[in-house]
Design a protein around this motif. Structure first.
Motif, PDB file in Angstrom:
ATOM      1  N   GLY A 246       0.773  -1.237   0.000  1.00  0.00           N
ATOM      2  CA  GLY A 246       0.000   0.000   0.000  1.00  0.00           C
ATOM      3  C   GLY A 246       0.798   1.277   0.000  1.00  0.00           C
ATOM      4  N   LEU A 247       2.124   1.187  -0.089  1.00  0.00           N
ATOM      5  CA  LEU A 247       2.931   2.398  -0.202  1.00  0.00           C
ATOM      6  C   LEU A 247       3.019   2.809  -1.659  1.00  0.00           C
ATOM      7  N   ASP A 248       3.231   4.080  -1.900  1.00  0.00           N
ATOM      8  CA  ASP A 248       3.265   4.532  -3.291  1.00  0.00           C
ATOM      9  C   ASP A 248       4.543   5.259  -3.676  1.00  0.00           C
ATOM     10  N   ALA A 249       5.557   5.262  -2.795  1.00  0.00           N
ATOM     11  CA  ALA A 249       6.792   5.964  -3.133  1.00  0.00           C
ATOM     12  C   ALA A 249       7.956   5.424  -2.315  1.00  0.00           C
ATOM     13  N   VAL A 250       9.158   5.644  -2.829  1.00  0.00           N
ATOM     14  CA  VAL A 250      10.383   5.370  -2.089  1.00  0.00           C
ATOM     15  C   VAL A 250      11.240   6.625  -2.098  1.00  0.00           C
ATOM     16  N   ARG A 251      11.897   6.884  -1.003  1.00  0.00           N
ATOM     17  CA  ARG A 251      12.871   7.980  -0.903  1.00  0.00           C
ATOM     18  C   ARG A 251      14.246   7.322  -0.864  1.00  0.00           C
ATOM     19  N   ILE A 252      15.100   7.673  -1.825  1.00  0.00           N
ATOM     20  CA  ILE A 252      16.383   6.986  -1.977  1.00  0.00           C
ATOM     21  C   ILE A 252      17.529   7.943  -1.661  1.00  0.00           C
ATOM     22  N   PRO A 253      18.218   7.750  -0.540  1.00  0.00           N
ATOM     23  CA  PRO A 253      19.383   8.581  -0.222  1.00  0.00           C
ATOM     24  C   PRO A 253      20.557   8.255  -1.148  1.00  0.00           C
ATOM     25  N   VAL A 254      21.216   9.304  -1.647  1.00  0.00           N
ATOM     26  CA  VAL A 254      22.415   9.147  -2.474  1.00  0.00           C
ATOM     27  C   VAL A 254      23.478  10.115  -1.980  1.00  0.00           C
ATOM     28  N   GLY A 255      24.719   9.836  -2.382  1.00  0.00           N
ATOM     29  CA  GLY A 255      25.839  10.698  -2.029  1.00  0.00           C
ATOM     30  C   GLY A 255      26.340  11.479  -3.233  1.00  0.00           C
ATOM     31  N   TRP A 256      27.015  12.584  -2.962  1.00  0.00           N
ATOM     32  CA  TRP A 256      27.471  13.490  -4.015  1.00  0.00           C
ATOM     33  C   TRP A 256      28.389  12.809  -5.022  1.00  0.00           C
ATOM     34  N   TRP A 257      29.114  11.774  -4.597  1.00  0.00           N
ATOM     35  CA  TRP A 257      30.081  11.099  -5.459  1.00  0.00           C
ATOM     36  C   TRP A 257      29.420  10.308  -6.586  1.00  0.00           C
ATOM     37  N   ILE A 258      28.097  10.112  -6.511  1.00  0.00           N
ATOM     38  CA  ILE A 258      27.404   9.345  -7.545  1.00  0.00           C
ATOM     39  C   ILE A 258      27.489  10.051  -8.904  1.00  0.00           C
ATOM     40  N   GLU A 259      27.658  11.377  -8.895  1.00  0.00           N
ATOM     41  CA  GLU A 259      27.748  12.123 -10.153  1.00  0.00           C
ATOM     42  C   GLU A 259      28.971  11.699 -10.964  1.00  0.00           C
ATOM     43  N   SER A 260      30.062  11.327 -10.282  1.00  0.00           N
ATOM     44  CA  SER A 260      31.299  10.993 -10.990  1.00  0.00           C
ATOM     45  C   SER A 260      31.455   9.491 -11.206  1.00  0.00           C
ATOM     46  N   ASP A 261      30.378   8.744 -10.986  1.00  0.00           N
ATOM     47  CA  ASP A 261      30.402   7.313 -11.249  1.00  0.00           C
ATOM     48  C   ASP A 261      30.669   7.072 -12.747  1.00  0.00           C
ATOM     49  N   PRO A 262      31.465   6.099 -13.164  1.00  0.00           N
ATOM     50  CA  PRO A 262      31.971   4.968 -12.384  1.00  0.00           C
ATOM     51  C   PRO A 262      33.336   5.193 -11.745  1.00  0.00           C
ATOM     52  N   ASN A 263      33.848   6.423 -11.785  1.00  0.00           N
ATOM     53  CA  ASN A 263      35.186   6.692 -11.236  1.00  0.00           C
ATOM     54  C   ASN A 263      35.136   7.824 -10.220  1.00  0.00           C
TER      55      ASN A 263
END
Length: 511
Positions: A246-263
């Motif tokens: 019955g839930l309709d959303a997820v809140r997903i925490p991310v870190g700033w380093w995800i922008e420079s993925d994969p390195n």
């Protein structure tokens, strides 16, 4: 099967218009501890770290046995290191601009045996290069070899240590006013109180966040451990479970380093972005909305482990570079997922702290962050987390009110803000204080309100299952009045009541 521009495979069962037409008052759950590490959520992540007592940010104090006093950075740093502090908690440490005790040293881990010590005013302890090369000072802003030390523990009593300096000698306390790295000893030497090189070490705090686990594991172990964690901690069936209940959303925490993925920059590990992509695909499949939450900003916005602080200092916002870097991350995330029908909101910054951070800095960033989102999405809500500290969430109303599709986020952890030891005391607090706060924030033409984190946990000893259920019902009833909705912290956790999955499966909460 449609492929959207960011490479996420869309297997959506609902059109964007259908999802938008749903009740905007969402019921969500956080996917905490997944793409941003929090050790208490999954302690086993740290099991493979060698010498794991000494992680980045561990706060240590060293008591000299010969003089009976603690090492301390005089004036909090910028001068010499002495051994004249009593360490009595009843006696206030002289103030510094940072407000941190002079006798506390924060570790920077180089490897499992070598460390830097950072002091209250953010300098590093080292050997005096301008003097005789053996006196101990805390004057360097960027650590090098003279600021590198080894902590040698007594195998029979690990709280007794010696500290070996980069010149090969051990620190010794000659007098309360003189600490030098000029003592020679070997493993056969006794560890008695009369030895000037012996200290009793105490740990006053440790951090267990993303920086600690990746730097602690090191560049060879960390990629394997982290990728195994990402691929198993949250899987497709988990989002199906969320939707089925019955839930309709997820809140997903991310870190700033995800922008420079994969390195990403060391010590962070590449690969987390692919799992965020997967989360969007799963969300689309099961008709769930996604709130992308920037949980960790460069430099740390609050000094806590969940913002990936290296040593407990809040340094986000001290320079414009950290703010501009954060805005780039917001633009990156919005542009990557703006064509996904599941993108519902961007949370600009989780729990910034006002302890040492000017509120005006956060307000300016929020305005710029709103513009960054709008460059790529006209529909995504923009969430602004309240500034923790002496200010209430109403401080954000003037900032958010002049902008479109904004949300003020407040987090409600009753066990931290109150010390009610009765069931009724907690229920009364929810129905009165929390309800009044939400009513106060509600405006007809202003931002929506969101309880972005809450949990069915308290300080009541021996509470029954039925009493937990009452507490859950009370919070759902009150937080359901938030005009944007609520999000439980968190889906999975080693602590049962913090795990919504466990709470549902064991009948402690009914949604």
């Amino acid at each position: 099967m449609e492929v959207i521009s960011n490479g996420v495979q869309s297997i959506c069962n609902h059109s964007a218009q259908e999802m938008e037409n749903r009740n905007p008052n969402i019921r969500a759950v956080n996917l905490g501890g997944w793409l941003v590490t929090e050790g208490w959520i999954k302690p086993s992540l740290f099991d493979a770290i060698p010498n794991k007592d000494f992680l980045d940010g561990t706060r240590l104090q060293f008591k000299s046995m010969t003089v009976g006093k603690y090492l301390c950075a005089e004036s909090g740093g910028g001068s010499r290191v002495v051994a004249n502090h009593m360490g009595n908690p009843a006696v206030a440490t002289p103030p510094t601009f940072s407000g941190y005790p002079w006798e506390t040293f924060r570790l920077w881990r180089i490897n499992e045996t070598l460390f830097n010590f950072r002091v209250a005013n953010k300098q590093f302890v080292g050997l005096d290069s301008n003097g005789n090369g053996v006196d101990l000072v805390a004057t360097c802003d960027s650590p090098g070899r003279p600021e590198t030390f080894e902590i040698v523990r007594n195998t029979d009593d690990p709280s007794r240590v010696r500290i070996k300096a980069s010149n090969g000698f051990f620190l010794q306390v000659s007098t309360e006013e003189q600490v030098r790295a000029d003592y020679q000893c070997d493993e056969s030497d006794a560890w008695g109180d009369e030895d000037p090189s012996v200290f009793v070490m105490s740990m006053t705090k440790r951090l267990e966040g993303e920086f600690q686990v990746t730097n602690g594991l090191g560049p060879h172990k960390a990629p394997k451990v982290m990728r195994e964690h990402w691929s198993t901690f949250i899987v497709e069936d988990d989002l199906k479970f969320v939707a089925d209940n019955g839930l309709d959303a997820v809140r997903i925490p991310v870190g700033w380093w995800i922008e420079s993925d994969p390195n990403p920059p060391p010590p962070y590990v590449g690969g987390s972005l692919a799992f965020l992509d997967k989360a969007f695909s799963w969300a689309e499949k099961y008709g769930l909305k996604v709130i992308v939450d920037l949980h960790a900003a460069p430099g740390s916005q609050n000094g806590w482990e969940h913002s990936s602080s290296r040593d407990g200092f809040r340094e986000w916002g001290d320079t414009d570079d950290t703010i501009q870097q954060t805005l780039h991350v917001i633009e990156f995330l919005t542009s990557r997922y703006n064509k996904s029908p599941s993108l519902y909101a961007i949370d600009l910054l989780n729990e910034p702290s006002s302890k040492t951070l000017p509120v005006e800095t956060v307000a300016k960033y929020y305005r710029a962050g709103h513009s960054a989102v709008r460059k790529h999405s006209s529909t995504a809500y923009v969430i602004m987390s309240r500034v923790l500290g002496a200010f209430g969430p109403e401080l954000l109303l003037p900032v958010a009110s002049g902008l479109d599709r904004t949300v003020v986020d407040i987090h409600s952890y009753v066990l931290y803000r109150t010390k009610f030891d009765t069931v009724q005391g907690n229920l009364d607090y929810i129905y009165k204080a929390r309800s009044a706060q939400l009513d106060h924030l509600a405006t007809s033409d202003g931002p929506l309100t969101f309880v972005g984190e809450w949990v069915v946990e308290w300080t009541v000893d021996g509470a029954t299952k039925e009493e937990y259920k009452k507490f859950a019902e009370a919070q759902q009833e009150v937080y359901g009045r938030a005009t944007f909705g609520w999000s439980y912290w968190t889906l999975k956790c080693a602590k049962n009541h913090w795990s919504l999955e466990w709470m549902i499966k064991n009948g402690y909460i009914k949604l």
